[in-house]
Write a protein that holds these residues in place. Structure first.
Motif, PDB file in Angstrom:
ATOM      1  N   ALA A 255       0.872  -1.174   0.000  1.00 49.15           N
ATOM      2  CA  ALA A 255       0.000   0.000   0.000  1.00 49.15           C
ATOM      3  C   ALA A 255       0.908   1.222   0.000  1.00 49.15           C
ATOM      4  N   VAL A 256       0.599   2.187  -0.832  1.00 47.58           N
ATOM      5  CA  VAL A 256       1.418   3.397  -0.881  1.00 47.58           C
ATOM      6  C   VAL A 256       0.500   4.609  -0.997  1.00 47.58           C
ATOM      7  N   GLN A 257       0.685   5.537  -0.080  1.00 46.22           N
ATOM      8  CA  GLN A 257      -0.137   6.748  -0.037  1.00 46.22           C
ATOM      9  C   GLN A 257       0.663   7.843   0.650  1.00 46.22           C
ATOM     10  N   GLY A 258       0.764   8.997  -0.018  1.00 46.45           N
ATOM     11  CA  GLY A 258       1.478  10.101   0.592  1.00 46.45           C
ATOM     12  C   GLY A 258       2.888   9.694   0.975  1.00 46.45           C
ATOM     13  N   GLY A 259       3.231   9.886   2.244  1.00 44.74           N
ATOM     14  CA  GLY A 259       4.566   9.557   2.723  1.00 44.74           C
ATOM     15  C   GLY A 259       4.682   8.183   3.338  1.00 44.74           C
ATOM     16  N   ASN A 260       3.730   7.300   3.074  1.00 49.79           N
ATOM     17  CA  ASN A 260       3.726   5.998   3.722  1.00 49.79           C
ATOM     18  C   ASN A 260       3.731   4.860   2.712  1.00 49.79           C
ATOM     19  N   ILE A 261       4.568   3.847   2.965  1.00 52.98           N
ATOM     20  CA  ILE A 261       4.547   2.580   2.244  1.00 52.98           C
ATOM     21  C   ILE A 261       4.365   1.475   3.275  1.00 52.98           C
ATOM     22  N   THR A 262       3.364   0.624   3.076  1.00 53.56           N
ATOM     23  CA  THR A 262       3.079  -0.468   4.011  1.00 53.56           C
ATOM     24  C   THR A 262       3.013  -1.770   3.246  1.00 53.56           C
ATOM     25  N   GLU A 263       3.732  -2.779   3.713  1.00 51.18           N
ATOM     26  CA  GLU A 263       3.613  -4.100   3.111  1.00 51.18           C
ATOM     27  C   GLU A 263       2.314  -4.742   3.574  1.00 51.18           C
ATOM     28  N   LEU A 264       1.527  -5.228   2.624  1.00 49.74           N
ATOM     29  CA  LEU A 264       0.282  -5.916   2.932  1.00 49.74           C
ATOM     30  C   LEU A 264       0.503  -7.421   2.881  1.00 49.74           C
ATOM     31  N   GLN A 265      -0.239  -8.137   3.697  1.00 49.16           N
ATOM     32  CA  GLN A 265      -0.209  -9.584   3.658  1.00 49.16           C
ATOM     33  C   GLN A 265      -1.617 -10.098   3.465  1.00 49.16           C
ATOM     34  N   GLY A 266      -1.734 -11.242   2.824  1.00 42.29           N
ATOM     35  CA  GLY A 266      -3.035 -11.782   2.452  1.00 42.29           C
ATOM     36  C   GLY A 266      -3.751 -12.449   3.595  1.00 42.29           C
ATOM     37  N   TRP A 267      -4.705 -13.307   3.248  1.00 44.80           N
ATOM     38  CA  TRP A 267      -5.489 -13.998   4.254  1.00 44.80           C
ATOM     39  C   TRP A 267      -4.564 -14.801   5.165  1.00 44.80           C
ATOM     40  N   THR A 268      -4.707 -14.618   6.453  1.00 46.64           N
ATOM     41  CA  THR A 268      -3.933 -15.371   7.435  1.00 46.64           C
ATOM     42  C   THR A 268      -4.891 -15.934   8.473  1.00 46.64           C
ATOM     43  N   GLY A 269      -4.485 -17.017   9.108  1.00 44.66           N
ATOM     44  CA  GLY A 269      -5.328 -17.605  10.133  1.00 44.66           C
ATOM     45  C   GLY A 269      -5.437 -16.686  11.342  1.00 44.66           C
ATOM     46  N   ALA A 270      -6.635 -16.566  11.870  1.00 44.22           N
ATOM     47  CA  ALA A 270      -6.853 -15.777  13.081  1.00 44.22           C
ATOM     48  C   ALA A 270      -7.214 -16.738  14.213  1.00 44.22           C
ATOM     49  N   ARG A 271      -8.492 -16.975  14.424  1.00 44.26           N
ATOM     50  CA  ARG A 271      -8.912 -17.967  15.408  1.00 44.26           C
ATOM     51  C   ARG A 271      -9.220 -19.283  14.709  1.00 44.26           C
TER      52      ARG A 271
END
Length: 292
Positions: A255-271
């Motif tokens: 994800a990239v917006q303005g001054g930020n870049i964030t690595e996204l991760q897909g579906w992961t196990g929660a509970r």
């Protein structure tokens, strides 16, 4: 010398907005660029070579090399011809930036078949077509003994990844599919020297200005002389890096917006819940009913 000196790049949807900024920066970094844009309106209707021609003119005025491609990325033959044009005109293909897109927003209960099909075609098929033909060419090069150092950068969206948006079932579904396509492509392209990554950008463009929930965010004009961090030009440095030989990343979604870049991760196990017996409706209810 730029970071992409000697490279050949294809950028789809490069007549305006984010795609134009990608093309301009890749060219400024030394790449020869095939500027693809059908030139339709934001819904995908119509065709006009002017936007792509304007991008090429800007590149050439700055001393770069570029050529216009007016093909429809959702058309299989046009996607093939796009790759062929890069090879025939500039001698190869090193970078594919899939960026072209349209909007036909509607709530699910009101969405027409045409609105669904058009958005899925331009975004999802419009990513796969150029990718498929580029991958076939790279594979043929590798089999012939020519080294391949290829990079694909796909374009997803906040809608479809981390910020589902009401009224965009077609767009969000296509963008989620593009993120998944990128992960598969990264695995397959690695077999003959290719990489694939994906960006989910948010920037001020003609599409975001029309998007419910986003338009107001981008409508305010930036005072003259101030840095426009939400401008499309602030997305392209990430793309240029991902395209370069200095980058070894693959299979990533950013994800990239303005001054930020964030690595996204897909579906992961929660509970999770387990049973040693066959599931029953009652045991399922007991296990998951409080997962609010």
């Amino acid at each position: 010398m730029g970071t992409l000196e000697g490279k050949v790049a294809v950028v789809t949807g490069a007549g305006r907005g984010i795609g134009r900024e990608h093309a301009l920066l890749l060219a400024a970094e030394g790449a020869a660029v095939v500027v693809n844009d059908l030139g339709g309106d934001s819904t995908g209707d119509g065709a006009d070579a002017t936007p792509a021609q304007e991008t090429v003119a800007l590149i050439e005025a700055a001393g770069g090399r570029a050529v216009v491609n007016g093909g429809n990325v959702a058309d299989w033959a046009d996607a093939d011809a796009l790759v062929e044009q890069a090879v025939d005109t500039f001698g190869g293909l090193d970078v594919l930036v899939n960026n072209a897109g349209i909007l036909r927003d509607a709530y699910i209960a009101a969405t027409t078949e045409a609105e669904w099909d058009a958005v899925i075609a331009v975004h999802l098929k419009g990513h796969f077509g150029p990718l498929r033909h580029a991958a076939a060419w790279w594979k043929s090069q590798a089999k012939a003994g020519s080294p391949v150092a290829a990079s694909v950068i796909n374009t997803a969206s906040a809608s479809g990844t981390f910020m589902p948006n009401a009224g965009q079932a077609n767009y969000g579904s296509a963008k989620a599919g593009i993120a998944a396509l990128t992960l598969v492509a990264a695995d397959e392209l690695a077999r003959f020297g290719g990489r694939a990554n994906c960006i989910a950008p948010i920037a001020r463009t003609r599409l975001t200005l029309q998007t419910p929930g986003f338009g107001a965010m981008f409508a305010e004009e930036v005072p003259e002389g101030e840095l426009d961090t939400l401008g499309p030009q602030n997305i392209s440095p990430l793309v240029a890096y991902l395209a370069s030989d200095a980058c070894t990343l693959t299979g990533k979604v950013f994800a990239v917006q303005g001054g930020n870049i964030t690595e996204l991760q897909g579906w992961t196990g929660a509970r999770s819940a387990d049973t040693t017996d066959a599931w029953s409706i009652g045991s399922v209810a007991a296990a998951v009913s409080d997962w609010t």
